[in-house]
Design a protein around this motif. Structure first.
Motif, PDB file in Angstrom:
ATOM      1  N   ASP A 112      27.705   8.990 -12.027  1.00  0.00           N
ATOM      2  CA  ASP A 112      28.790   8.076 -12.349  1.00  0.00           C
ATOM      3  C   ASP A 112      28.295   6.992 -13.303  1.00  0.00           C
ATOM      4  O   ASP A 112      28.980   6.637 -14.256  1.00  0.00           O
ATOM      5  N   THR A 113      27.100   6.481 -13.032  1.00  0.00           N
ATOM      6  CA  THR A 113      26.518   5.451 -13.885  1.00  0.00           C
ATOM      7  C   THR A 113      26.286   6.000 -15.290  1.00  0.00           C
ATOM      8  O   THR A 113      26.616   5.349 -16.280  1.00  0.00           O
ATOM      9  N   GLY A 114      25.747   7.202 -15.385  1.00  0.00           N
ATOM     10  CA  GLY A 114      25.515   7.827 -16.688  1.00  0.00           C
ATOM     11  C   GLY A 114      26.809   8.052 -17.445  1.00  0.00           C
ATOM     12  O   GLY A 114      26.889   7.804 -18.659  1.00  0.00           O
ATOM     13  N   SER A 115      27.844   8.492 -16.749  1.00  0.00           N
ATOM     14  CA  SER A 115      29.144   8.702 -17.393  1.00  0.00           C
ATOM     15  C   SER A 115      29.712   7.390 -17.900  1.00  0.00           C
ATOM     16  O   SER A 115      30.289   7.331 -18.991  1.00  0.00           O
ATOM     17  N   ARG A 116      29.568   6.336 -17.110  1.00  0.00           N
ATOM     18  CA  ARG A 116      30.069   5.011 -17.520  1.00  0.00           C
ATOM     19  C   ARG A 116      29.308   4.512 -18.743  1.00  0.00           C
ATOM     20  O   ARG A 116      29.900   3.956 -19.669  1.00  0.00           O
ATOM     21  N   ILE A 117      28.015   4.713 -18.798  1.00  0.00           N
ATOM     22  CA  ILE A 117      27.222   4.305 -19.961  1.00  0.00           C
ATOM     23  C   ILE A 117      27.668   5.076 -21.190  1.00  0.00           C
ATOM     24  O   ILE A 117      27.855   4.497 -22.270  1.00  0.00           O
TER      25      ILE A 117
ATOM     26  N   GLU B 151      32.862   3.629 -26.770  1.00  0.00           N
ATOM     27  CA  GLU B 151      33.728   2.502 -27.115  1.00  0.00           C
ATOM     28  C   GLU B 151      33.079   1.633 -28.177  1.00  0.00           C
ATOM     29  O   GLU B 151      33.743   1.199 -29.127  1.00  0.00           O
ATOM     30  N   ILE B 152      31.789   1.367 -28.039  1.00  0.00           N
ATOM     31  CA  ILE B 152      31.071   0.546 -29.023  1.00  0.00           C
ATOM     32  C   ILE B 152      31.107   1.239 -30.385  1.00  0.00           C
ATOM     33  O   ILE B 152      31.381   0.605 -31.407  1.00  0.00           O
ATOM     34  N   LYS B 153      30.851   2.527 -30.392  1.00  0.00           N
ATOM     35  CA  LYS B 153      30.854   3.289 -31.634  1.00  0.00           C
ATOM     36  C   LYS B 153      32.236   3.240 -32.298  1.00  0.00           C
ATOM     37  O   LYS B 153      32.353   3.058 -33.502  1.00  0.00           O
ATOM     38  N   THR B 154      33.297   3.378 -31.494  1.00  0.00           N
ATOM     39  CA  THR B 154      34.662   3.322 -32.011  1.00  0.00           C
ATOM     40  C   THR B 154      34.946   1.947 -32.601  1.00  0.00           C
ATOM     41  O   THR B 154      35.506   1.832 -33.695  1.00  0.00           O
ATOM     42  N   HIS B 155      34.538   0.886 -31.899  1.00  0.00           N
ATOM     43  CA  HIS B 155      34.761  -0.472 -32.404  1.00  0.00           C
ATOM     44  C   HIS B 155      33.981  -0.713 -33.689  1.00  0.00           C
ATOM     45  O   HIS B 155      34.503  -1.331 -34.628  1.00  0.00           O
ATOM     46  N   GLU B 156      32.742  -0.234 -33.744  1.00  0.00           N
ATOM     47  CA  GLU B 156      31.946  -0.396 -34.965  1.00  0.00           C
ATOM     48  C   GLU B 156      32.584   0.344 -36.114  1.00  0.00           C
ATOM     49  O   GLU B 156      32.610  -0.154 -37.242  1.00  0.00           O
ATOM     50  N   HIS B 157      33.112   1.526 -35.845  1.00  0.00           N
ATOM     51  CA  HIS B 157      33.767   2.332 -36.891  1.00  0.00           C
ATOM     52  C   HIS B 157      34.996   1.596 -37.415  1.00  0.00           C
ATOM     53  O   HIS B 157      35.216   1.512 -38.624  1.00  0.00           O
ATOM     54  N   HIS B 158      35.804   1.030 -36.498  1.00  0.00           N
ATOM     55  CA  HIS B 158      37.010   0.307 -36.907  1.00  0.00           C
ATOM     56  C   HIS B 158      36.647  -0.966 -37.652  1.00  0.00           C
ATOM     57  O   HIS B 158      37.316  -1.329 -38.626  1.00  0.00           O
ATOM     58  N   ASP B 159      35.582  -1.668 -37.209  1.00  0.00           N
ATOM     59  CA  ASP B 159      35.156  -2.896 -37.887  1.00  0.00           C
ATOM     60  C   ASP B 159      34.697  -2.606 -39.310  1.00  0.00           C
ATOM     61  O   ASP B 159      34.964  -3.363 -40.229  1.00  0.00           O
ATOM     62  N   SER B 160      33.986  -1.489 -39.509  1.00  0.00           N
ATOM     63  CA  SER B 160      33.487  -1.153 -40.844  1.00  0.00           C
ATOM     64  C   SER B 160      34.633  -0.752 -41.766  1.00  0.00           C
ATOM     65  O   SER B 160      34.593  -0.981 -42.969  1.00  0.00           O
ATOM     66  N   GLU B 161      35.722  -0.210 -41.229  1.00  0.00           N
ATOM     67  CA  GLU B 161      36.881   0.147 -42.029  1.00  0.00           C
ATOM     68  C   GLU B 161      37.648  -1.097 -42.455  1.00  0.00           C
ATOM     69  O   GLU B 161      38.255  -1.132 -43.536  1.00  0.00           O
TER      70      GLU B 161
END
Length: 121
Positions: free
Chosen positions: A98-103, A109-119
């Motif tokens: 469960d911990t691994g899945s949450r990580i 989510e971080i990757k998605t936010h970084e992708h949106h920020d760079s756009e």
């Protein structure tokens, strides 16, 4: 160098996994996987870690089913281990998955936010 408790742990893992594959008769026990076994050095206790596919209700049901089958599982271990004393069994839900899945989820989510920020720039 292996400690005897580690060898017994491996044997317990095989025995319990085999019993789960054959199927314990308790309908509460779902798709369960034994993820590890830790046997105390004095061989009195074997903590069996497991995961199960499903929600919290499935986890609780499976744990209750495993606990009610503890006597049967211990008898089967006694037949196969050929030890003077068969360890008491403790079942614990393995939260590491469960911990691994949450990580993983947080990293996505971080990757998605970084992708949106760079756009946006």
């Amino acid at each position: 160098m292996y400690k005897r408790s580690e060898k017994v742990g491996e044997a317990v893992h095989e025995i319990v996994t085999g019993l789960l594959i054959k199927g314990l008769k308790d309908p509460r026990i779902g798709f369960v996987t034994v993820t590890g076994v830790k046997v105390t050095d004095d061989m009195h206790y074997a903590t069996i870690y497991f995961t199960v596919i499903g929600d919290d209700e499935a986890k609780k049901g499976t744990e209750a089913g495993l606990n009610s089958a503890r006597g049967f599982i211990r008898r089967e271990m006694g037949k196969k281990l050929h030890m003077r004393y068969v360890p008491e069994i403790i079942f614990r839900y393995d939260t590491s998955f469960d911990t691994g899945s949450r990580i993983d989820e947080l990293l996505r989510e971080i990757k998605t936010h970084e992708h949106h920020d760079s756009e946006d720039q």
